[in-house]
Design a protein around this motif. Structure first.
Motif, mmCIF file in Angstrom:
data_model
loop_
_atom_site.group_PDB
_atom_site.id
_atom_site.type_symbol
_atom_site.label_atom_id
_atom_site.label_comp_id
_atom_site.label_asym_id
_atom_site.label_seq_id
_atom_site.Cartn_x
_atom_site.Cartn_y
_atom_site.Cartn_z
ATOM 1 N N ARG A 54 2.780 7.724 7.961
ATOM 2 C CA ARG A 54 3.708 6.339 8.549
ATOM 3 C C ARG A 54 4.577 5.976 7.308
ATOM 4 N N ALA A 55 5.565 5.637 7.602
ATOM 5 C CA ALA A 55 6.659 4.863 6.864
ATOM 6 C C ALA A 55 7.028 3.327 7.230
ATOM 7 N N TYR A 56 6.942 2.944 6.258
ATOM 8 C CA TYR A 56 7.324 1.305 6.369
ATOM 9 C C TYR A 56 8.434 0.638 5.416
ATOM 10 N N PRO A 57 9.785 0.801 5.795
ATOM 11 C CA PRO A 57 10.837 0.429 4.982
ATOM 12 C C PRO A 57 10.941 -1.314 5.229
ATOM 13 N N ALA A 58 10.905 -1.731 3.958
ATOM 14 C CA ALA A 58 10.868 -3.122 3.913
ATOM 15 C C ALA A 58 12.108 -3.943 3.842
ATOM 16 N N ALA A 59 12.570 -4.462 4.803
ATOM 17 C CA ALA A 59 14.074 -5.070 4.855
ATOM 18 C C ALA A 59 14.177 -6.239 3.604
ATOM 19 N N ILE A 60 12.945 -7.006 3.140
ATOM 20 C CA ILE A 60 13.108 -7.927 2.173
ATOM 21 C C ILE A 60 12.247 -7.188 0.985
ATOM 22 N N SER A 61 12.724 -7.115 -0.197
ATOM 23 C CA SER A 61 11.936 -6.381 -1.198
ATOM 24 C C SER A 61 12.430 -6.913 -2.538
ATOM 25 N N HIS A 62 11.795 -6.581 -3.758
ATOM 26 C CA HIS A 62 12.235 -6.958 -4.813
ATOM 27 C C HIS A 62 12.376 -5.597 -5.829
ATOM 28 N N HIS A 63 13.310 -5.503 -6.264
ATOM 29 C CA HIS A 63 13.718 -4.131 -6.911
ATOM 30 C C HIS A 63 13.353 -2.882 -6.096
ATOM 31 N N ARG A 64 14.142 -1.923 -6.417
ATOM 32 C CA ARG A 64 13.977 -0.638 -5.460
ATOM 33 C C ARG A 64 12.417 0.053 -5.702
ATOM 34 N N HIS A 65 11.947 0.473 -4.719
ATOM 35 C CA HIS A 65 10.573 0.994 -5.095
ATOM 36 C C HIS A 65 10.074 1.725 -3.840
ATOM 37 N N LEU A 66 9.251 2.762 -4.182
ATOM 38 C CA LEU A 66 8.367 3.483 -3.144
ATOM 39 C C LEU A 66 6.767 3.303 -3.532
ATOM 40 N N ILE A 67 6.068 2.841 -2.687
ATOM 41 C CA ILE A 67 4.554 2.878 -2.669
ATOM 42 C C ILE A 67 4.162 4.027 -1.983
ATOM 43 N N VAL A 68 3.171 4.803 -2.391
ATOM 44 C CA VAL A 68 2.819 5.713 -1.452
ATOM 45 C C VAL A 68 1.099 5.675 -1.523
ATOM 46 N N ASP A 69 0.598 5.516 -0.534
ATOM 47 C CA ASP A 69 -0.969 5.019 -0.648
ATOM 48 C C ASP A 69 -1.505 6.327 0.355
ATOM 49 N N ILE A 70 -2.312 7.048 -0.322
ATOM 50 C CA ILE A 70 -2.888 8.221 0.627
ATOM 51 C C ILE A 70 -4.659 8.038 0.212
ATOM 52 N N SER A 71 -5.117 7.976 1.580
ATOM 53 C CA SER A 71 -6.884 7.866 1.713
ATOM 54 C C SER A 71 -7.154 9.101 2.229
ATOM 55 N N LEU A 72 -8.289 9.593 1.737
ATOM 56 C CA LEU A 72 -9.129 10.838 1.909
ATOM 57 C C LEU A 72 -10.617 10.558 2.316
ATOM 58 N N LEU A 73 -11.183 11.376 3.049
ATOM 59 C CA LEU A 73 -12.541 11.156 3.133
ATOM 60 C C LEU A 73 -13.143 11.567 1.765
ATOM 61 N N PRO A 74 -14.398 10.858 1.126
ATOM 62 C CA PRO A 74 -15.093 11.489 0.191
ATOM 63 C C PRO A 74 -15.799 12.544 0.615
ATOM 64 N N LYS A 75 -15.558 13.641 -0.254
ATOM 65 C CA LYS A 75 -16.323 15.060 -0.172
ATOM 66 C C LYS A 75 -16.802 15.552 -1.429
ATOM 67 N N ALA A 76 -17.730 16.411 -1.350
ATOM 68 C CA ALA A 76 -18.390 16.640 -2.677
ATOM 69 C C ALA A 76 -17.290 17.450 -3.475
ATOM 70 N N HIS A 77 -16.357 18.440 -3.096
ATOM 71 C CA HIS A 77 -15.466 19.076 -3.875
ATOM 72 C C HIS A 77 -14.257 18.066 -4.229
ATOM 73 N N ARG A 78 -14.131 17.055 -3.775
ATOM 74 C CA ARG A 78 -13.112 16.058 -4.345
ATOM 75 C C ARG A 78 -13.676 15.320 -5.575
ATOM 76 N N ASP A 79 -13.621 15.962 -6.704
ATOM 77 C CA ASP A 79 -14.209 15.064 -7.822
ATOM 78 C C ASP A 79 -13.113 14.733 -8.386
ATOM 79 N N ALA A 80 -13.502 14.305 -9.693
ATOM 80 C CA ALA A 80 -12.549 13.896 -10.523
ATOM 81 C C ALA A 80 -11.167 14.852 -10.773
ATOM 82 N N ALA A 81 -11.764 15.942 -11.004
ATOM 83 C CA ALA A 81 -10.842 16.874 -11.554
ATOM 84 C C ALA A 81 -9.956 17.340 -10.382
ATOM 85 N N PHE A 82 -10.343 17.432 -9.244
ATOM 86 C CA PHE A 82 -9.594 17.578 -8.263
ATOM 87 C C PHE A 82 -8.514 16.546 -7.978
#
Length: 107
Positions: free
Chosen positions: A40-68
């Motif tokens: 999903r993409a949410y452009p903000a009509a009102i903002s302070h400083h040009r920016h992009l925030i990317v928030d990604i959520s994943l299901l926890p899995k054993a192979h998704r360790d710190a190195a991954f």
């Protein structure tokens, strides 16, 4: 099944659908079994400083360790840095969905 949210100042000229496709491709390259990334993409009509925030959520899995997660974060950050116009701020967060999260495809 990952989720990706793009939140950005509306004056930041980005191709949000292309960014979401690129994020999904990187996720699937690191974890071919991750499934479709709901984006999903949410452009903000009102903002302070040009920016992009990317928030990604994943299901926890054993192979998704710190190195991954570190390798995934590096590849995603590099992709986003290359794709964004300058000047702007870029923030990226990778996180795991909580234990009460549920997702299913409804037909």
């Amino acid at each position: 099944m990952p989720h990706a949210d793009l939140k950005y100042s509306a004056d930041l000229e980005i191709d949000a659908p292309a960014l979401l496709e690129g994020i999904e491709a990187i996720l699937q390259r690191h974890d071919p079994g991750s499934g479709d990334c709901k984006g999903r993409a949410y452009p903000a009509a009102i903002s302070h400083h040009r920016h992009l925030i990317v928030d990604i959520s994943l299901l926890p899995k054993a192979h998704r360790d710190a190195a991954f997660m570190a390798a995934l974060r590096t590849d995603l950050a590099n992709y986003l840095k290359d794709a964004l116009p300058r000047p702007c701020w870029m923030s990226l967060e990778l996180r795991f969905s909580g234990e009460n999260y549920v997702t299913e495809f409804l037909e």
